[in-house]
Scaffold this motif. Structure first.
Motif, PDB file in Angstrom:
ATOM      1  N   GLY A 188       0.861  -1.255  -0.002  1.00  0.00           N
ATOM      2  CA  GLY A 188       0.114   0.119   0.079  1.00  0.00           C
ATOM      3  C   GLY A 188       0.914   1.222   0.037  1.00  0.00           C
ATOM      4  N   SER A 189       2.151   1.286   0.103  1.00  0.00           N
ATOM      5  CA  SER A 189       3.080   2.425   0.079  1.00  0.00           C
ATOM      6  C   SER A 189       4.458   2.045  -0.661  1.00  0.00           C
ATOM      7  CB  SER A 189       3.324   2.784   1.706  1.00  0.00           C
ATOM      8  OG  SER A 189       4.169   1.652   2.177  1.00  0.00           O
ATOM      9  N   LYS A 190       4.920   3.161  -1.102  1.00  0.00           N
ATOM     10  CA  LYS A 190       6.046   2.902  -1.710  1.00  0.00           C
ATOM     11  C   LYS A 190       7.071   4.139  -1.186  1.00  0.00           C
ATOM     12  CE  LYS A 190       5.584   2.963  -6.240  1.00  0.00           C
ATOM     13  NZ  LYS A 190       5.231   3.311  -7.545  1.00  0.00           N
ATOM     14  N   VAL A 191       8.343   3.962  -1.442  1.00  0.00           N
ATOM     15  CA  VAL A 191       9.387   4.735  -1.177  1.00  0.00           C
ATOM     16  C   VAL A 191       9.078   6.439  -1.500  1.00  0.00           C
ATOM     17  CG1 VAL A 191      11.816   5.520  -1.249  1.00  0.00           C
ATOM     18  CG2 VAL A 191      11.196   3.171  -0.912  1.00  0.00           C
ATOM     19  N   CYS A 192       9.083   7.220  -0.813  1.00  0.00           N
ATOM     20  CA  CYS A 192       8.659   8.637  -1.250  1.00  0.00           C
ATOM     21  C   CYS A 192       9.586   9.022  -2.293  1.00  0.00           C
ATOM     22  CB  CYS A 192       9.017   9.688   0.093  1.00  0.00           C
ATOM     23  SG  CYS A 192       8.453  11.341  -0.376  1.00  0.00           S
ATOM     24  N   SER A 193       9.000   9.455  -3.257  1.00  0.00           N
ATOM     25  CA  SER A 193       9.562  10.159  -4.523  1.00  0.00           C
ATOM     26  C   SER A 193      10.359  11.495  -4.361  1.00  0.00           C
ATOM     27  CB  SER A 193       8.608  10.321  -5.663  1.00  0.00           C
ATOM     28  OG  SER A 193       7.610  11.165  -5.323  1.00  0.00           O
ATOM     29  N   GLU A 194       9.862  12.067  -3.239  1.00  0.00           N
ATOM     30  CA  GLU A 194      10.834  13.378  -2.817  1.00  0.00           C
ATOM     31  C   GLU A 194      11.983  13.231  -2.111  1.00  0.00           C
ATOM     32  OE1 GLU A 194      10.921  17.578  -2.998  1.00  0.00           O
ATOM     33  OE2 GLU A 194       9.413  16.385  -3.988  1.00  0.00           O
ATOM     34  N   CYS A 195      11.999  12.414  -1.025  1.00  0.00           N
ATOM     35  CA  CYS A 195      13.074  12.418  -0.336  1.00  0.00           C
ATOM     36  C   CYS A 195      13.906  10.887  -0.496  1.00  0.00           C
ATOM     37  CB  CYS A 195      12.753  12.399   1.292  1.00  0.00           C
ATOM     38  SG  CYS A 195      11.618  11.093   1.872  1.00  0.00           S
ATOM     39  N   ASN A 196      13.247  10.187  -1.147  1.00  0.00           N
ATOM     40  CA  ASN A 196      14.070   8.757  -1.385  1.00  0.00           C
ATOM     41  C   ASN A 196      14.039   7.901   0.034  1.00  0.00           C
ATOM     42  OD1 ASN A 196      14.639   6.895  -3.365  1.00  0.00           O
ATOM     43  ND2 ASN A 196      16.895   7.406  -2.931  1.00  0.00           N
ATOM     44  N   GLY A 197      12.981   7.990   0.689  1.00  0.00           N
ATOM     45  CA  GLY A 197      12.981   7.181   1.988  1.00  0.00           C
ATOM     46  C   GLY A 197      13.780   7.784   3.028  1.00  0.00           C
ATOM     47  N   SER A 198      14.620   8.839   2.743  1.00  0.00           N
ATOM     48  CA  SER A 198      15.576   9.514   3.772  1.00  0.00           C
ATOM     49  C   SER A 198      14.743  10.662   4.692  1.00  0.00           C
ATOM     50  CB  SER A 198      16.712  10.371   3.088  1.00  0.00           C
ATOM     51  OG  SER A 198      16.052  11.771   2.540  1.00  0.00           O
ATOM     52  N   ARG A 199      13.492  10.803   4.525  1.00  0.00           N
ATOM     53  CA  ARG A 199      12.825  11.862   5.271  1.00  0.00           C
ATOM     54  C   ARG A 199      13.100  13.164   5.138  1.00  0.00           C
ATOM     55  NH1 ARG A 199      11.887   8.074  10.860  1.00  0.00           N
ATOM     56  NH2 ARG A 199      11.206   6.250   9.835  1.00  0.00           N
ATOM     57  N   GLN A 200      14.188  13.390   4.425  1.00  0.00           N
ATOM     58  CA  GLN A 200      14.690  14.642   4.251  1.00  0.00           C
ATOM     59  C   GLN A 200      15.022  15.151   2.779  1.00  0.00           C
ATOM     60  OE1 GLN A 200      18.436  14.879   6.453  1.00  0.00           O
ATOM     61  NE2 GLN A 200      17.566  16.046   7.895  1.00  0.00           N
ATOM     62  N   ARG A 201      14.216  16.283   2.414  1.00  0.00           N
ATOM     63  CA  ARG A 201      14.538  16.843   1.083  1.00  0.00           C
ATOM     64  C   ARG A 201      15.981  17.054   0.908  1.00  0.00           C
ATOM     65  NH1 ARG A 201       9.969  20.239   2.343  1.00  0.00           N
ATOM     66  NH2 ARG A 201      11.508  22.159   2.250  1.00  0.00           N
ATOM     67  N   PRO A 202      16.242  17.238  -0.598  1.00  0.00           N
ATOM     68  CA  PRO A 202      17.758  17.603  -1.009  1.00  0.00           C
ATOM     69  C   PRO A 202      18.154  18.894  -0.262  1.00  0.00           C
ATOM     70  CG  PRO A 202      16.308  17.073  -2.873  1.00  0.00           C
ATOM     71  CD  PRO A 202      15.412  17.039  -1.736  1.00  0.00           C
ATOM     72  N   ASP A 203      17.232  19.841   0.192  1.00  0.00           N
ATOM     73  CA  ASP A 203      17.758  21.074   0.943  1.00  0.00           C
ATOM     74  C   ASP A 203      17.913  20.907   2.288  1.00  0.00           C
ATOM     75  OD1 ASP A 203      15.207  20.924   1.667  1.00  0.00           O
ATOM     76  OD2 ASP A 203      14.462  22.676   0.831  1.00  0.00           O
ATOM     77  N   ASN A 204      17.996  19.742   2.746  1.00  0.00           N
ATOM     78  CA  ASN A 204      17.891  19.235   4.298  1.00  0.00           C
ATOM     79  C   ASN A 204      16.803  19.400   4.903  1.00  0.00           C
ATOM     80  OD1 ASN A 204      20.614  17.873   3.996  1.00  0.00           O
ATOM     81  ND2 ASN A 204      21.566  19.876   3.779  1.00  0.00           N
ATOM     82  N   GLU A 205      15.852  19.864   4.493  1.00  0.00           N
ATOM     83  CA  GLU A 205      14.523  20.183   5.241  1.00  0.00           C
ATOM     84  C   GLU A 205      13.759  18.971   5.234  1.00  0.00           C
ATOM     85  OE1 GLU A 205      13.502  22.860   6.830  1.00  0.00           O
ATOM     86  OE2 GLU A 205      15.285  23.989   6.028  1.00  0.00           O
ATOM     87  N   SER A 206      13.058  18.889   6.497  1.00  0.00           N
ATOM     88  CA  SER A 206      12.086  17.598   6.794  1.00  0.00           C
ATOM     89  C   SER A 206      11.224  17.397   5.597  1.00  0.00           C
ATOM     90  CB  SER A 206      11.655  17.604   7.987  1.00  0.00           C
ATOM     91  OG  SER A 206      12.575  17.466   9.028  1.00  0.00           O
ATOM     92  N   CYS A 207      10.974  16.103   5.191  1.00  0.00           N
ATOM     93  CA  CYS A 207       9.989  15.941   3.914  1.00  0.00           C
ATOM     94  C   CYS A 207       8.642  16.119   4.423  1.00  0.00           C
ATOM     95  CB  CYS A 207      10.471  14.702   3.397  1.00  0.00           C
ATOM     96  SG  CYS A 207       9.286  14.342   1.866  1.00  0.00           S
ATOM     97  N   ASP A 208       7.904  16.730   4.030  1.00  0.00           N
ATOM     98  CA  ASP A 208       6.531  16.916   4.334  1.00  0.00           C
ATOM     99  C   ASP A 208       5.497  16.064   3.529  1.00  0.00           C
ATOM    100  OD1 ASP A 208       6.565  18.671   2.416  1.00  0.00           O
ATOM    101  OD2 ASP A 208       5.718  20.294   3.618  1.00  0.00           O
ATOM    102  N   LYS A 209       6.004  15.741   2.318  1.00  0.00           N
ATOM    103  CA  LYS A 209       5.326  14.984   1.420  1.00  0.00           C
ATOM    104  C   LYS A 209       5.038  13.642   1.937  1.00  0.00           C
ATOM    105  CE  LYS A 209       4.986  13.208  -3.476  1.00  0.00           C
ATOM    106  NZ  LYS A 209       5.649  13.246  -4.662  1.00  0.00           N
ATOM    107  N   CYS A 210       5.851  12.949   2.629  1.00  0.00           N
ATOM    108  CA  CYS A 210       5.464  11.711   3.194  1.00  0.00           C
ATOM    109  C   CYS A 210       5.316  11.930   4.858  1.00  0.00           C
ATOM    110  CB  CYS A 210       6.518  10.627   2.915  1.00  0.00           C
ATOM    111  SG  CYS A 210       8.296  11.177   3.408  1.00  0.00           S
ATOM    112  N   ASP A 211       4.973  13.040   5.177  1.00  0.00           N
ATOM    113  CA  ASP A 211       4.709  13.276   6.597  1.00  0.00           C
ATOM    114  C   ASP A 211       5.825  12.571   7.417  1.00  0.00           C
ATOM    115  OD1 ASP A 211       2.136  14.449   6.283  1.00  0.00           O
ATOM    116  OD2 ASP A 211       1.320  12.302   6.102  1.00  0.00           O
ATOM    117  N   TYR A 212       7.195  13.038   6.941  1.00  0.00           N
ATOM    118  CA  TYR A 212       8.382  12.557   7.473  1.00  0.00           C
ATOM    119  C   TYR A 212       8.396  11.065   7.798  1.00  0.00           C
ATOM    120  CZ  TYR A 212       6.765  17.200   8.416  1.00  0.00           C
ATOM    121  OH  TYR A 212       6.409  18.484   8.479  1.00  0.00           O
ATOM    122  N   ARG A 213       7.722  10.449   7.143  1.00  0.00           N
ATOM    123  CA  ARG A 213       7.860   8.763   7.243  1.00  0.00           C
ATOM    124  C   ARG A 213       8.725   7.876   6.301  1.00  0.00           C
ATOM    125  NH1 ARG A 213       3.990   6.332   5.858  1.00  0.00           N
ATOM    126  NH2 ARG A 213       2.516   7.949   4.505  1.00  0.00           N
TER     127      ARG A 213
END
Length: 365
Positions: A188-213
């Protein structure tokens, strides 16, 4: 080798699934494993087929070859040239007809209207349809009534064989009515396309697209992990039954006698001629006493061939034979002191002019 062995194992598993899914129906054992589709030979008739009847009196074969006027030949030539975008009309306007000669050839045609039958296993989602397998012995493939269309009209009809319908668990989904989503392997879920599963975006901000999961909902299955089974439409069960396919088909063969006009025989395939003879019966008799011996021989040969070929896996319902006289006019003409020829043939007065002297691309003349 391991992959080949695994592939063979999968094929064997699929085969046994089919065997368990389709019952062995008396009289239809040959398709019990889910195969089928081969045409079935008709039973030997209990009543002998009527012997073809000779005509009560032999027809009078008239072989007079009709001719066309010079004006009509010229008009047909003009219409032919005007239909060609890159033909100059100068030879039509300026050419002079020097000779016209009429020829005739015969076309014999045999048509055999047949009925053939084949069976195969069919299935559809079970939604409460009538189930009748094992209630009684099903009728044989050639015992079921099927209304043929008008003679020499091709048609196909599918009939459900009575007393062969049963309910089976849907194999592709194991009766669940749904299958695991291949995109997320059922999670039912896949690795986040924004943070690639790291929970952080490339700008080192927390990834809110996956609710930091580090995981996001699978868009293919909307997070359920499953898709509705297409085979059973989510019902989990299938109604399986035997389908009878009845096919009516017109088998046709032509023979065109040779002539000395010089027109290539294949040109005659798209024109009609004057009908001299027509005969229709369950089985026709070869033409007798025709002036052109080759036509009579073709009639005998084609009728024999059809009897052998179309009684193996089908039933002959009706035969029809015709003879046409196709007229051919060879027209010789001159243009710019050179000689040329064209042909006018068939009821349609079709024209052939292979040596037309003024062809070009997009010329304006």
């Amino acid at each position: 080798m391991m992959m080949i062995s695994k592939y063979k194992t999968t094929l064997i598993s699929c085969y046994y699934l089919l065997v368990s899914m389709f019952d062995s129906i008396p009289g239809y054992e040959g398709i019990a494993a889910g195969g089928g589709g081969a045409y079935l030979p008709p039973p030997i008739p209990s009543v002998l087929t009527p012997v073809p009847e000779h005509a009560s009196s032999s027809p009078e074969w008239h072989n007079n070859i009709p001719s066309i006027s010079e004006g009509r030949a010229h008009q047909a030539f003009e219409e032919y040239v005007s239909s060609k975008c890159c033909y100059s009309s100068a030879p039509v306007r300026e050419g002079v007809i020097t000779n016209m000669e009429s020829f005739g050839t015969y076309r014999y045609r045999l048509e055999t209207f047949t009925e053939s039958r084949s069976t195969e296993w069919s299935q559809e989602p079970y939604t409460g349809q009538h189930v009748d397998a094992s209630i009684q012995h099903p009728p044989g493939p050639w015992e079921m009534a099927a209304q043929p269309p008008s003679y020499f009209t091709d048609h196909m009809e599918t009939i459900r064989v009575p007393y062969t319908s049963s309910v089976k668990k849907c194999n592709p989904c194991s009766g669940m009515g749904k299958n695991s989503c291949s995109s997320c392997t059922g999670t039912g879920s896949k690795v986040c396309s924004e943070c690639n599963g790291s929970r952080q975006r490339p700008d080192n901000e927390s990834c809110d697209k996956c609710d930091y999961r580090g995981q996001e909902e699978c868009s293919s299955c909307s997070g359920s992990g499953f898709h509705k089974c297409d085979t059973c439409d989510g019902k989990g069960q299938l109604l399986v039954f035997i389908s009878l396919k009845v096919k009516w088909n017109t088998e046709k063969d032509d023979y065109t006698a040779q002539d000395s006009s010089g027109l290539r025989p294949e040109k005659l395939g798209k024109v009609s001629g004057k009908e001299l003879f027509k005969d229709a019966q369950i089985m026709v008799y070869p033409v007798m006493g025709f002036p052109d011996v080759s036509v009579a021989q073709a009639s005998e040969r084609l009728i024999r061939d059809h009897q052998v070929k179309y009684t193996k896996d089908s039933r002959i319902i009706q035969q029809r034979q015709t003879i046409e006289l196709i007229t051919i006019t060879r027209v010789n003409y001159t243009w710019k002191e050179k000689s040329y020829v064209y042909y006018v043939y068939g009821n349609e007065l079709k024209v052939n002019a292979d040596d037309y002297p003024a062809t070009c691309c997009c010329s304006v003349m």
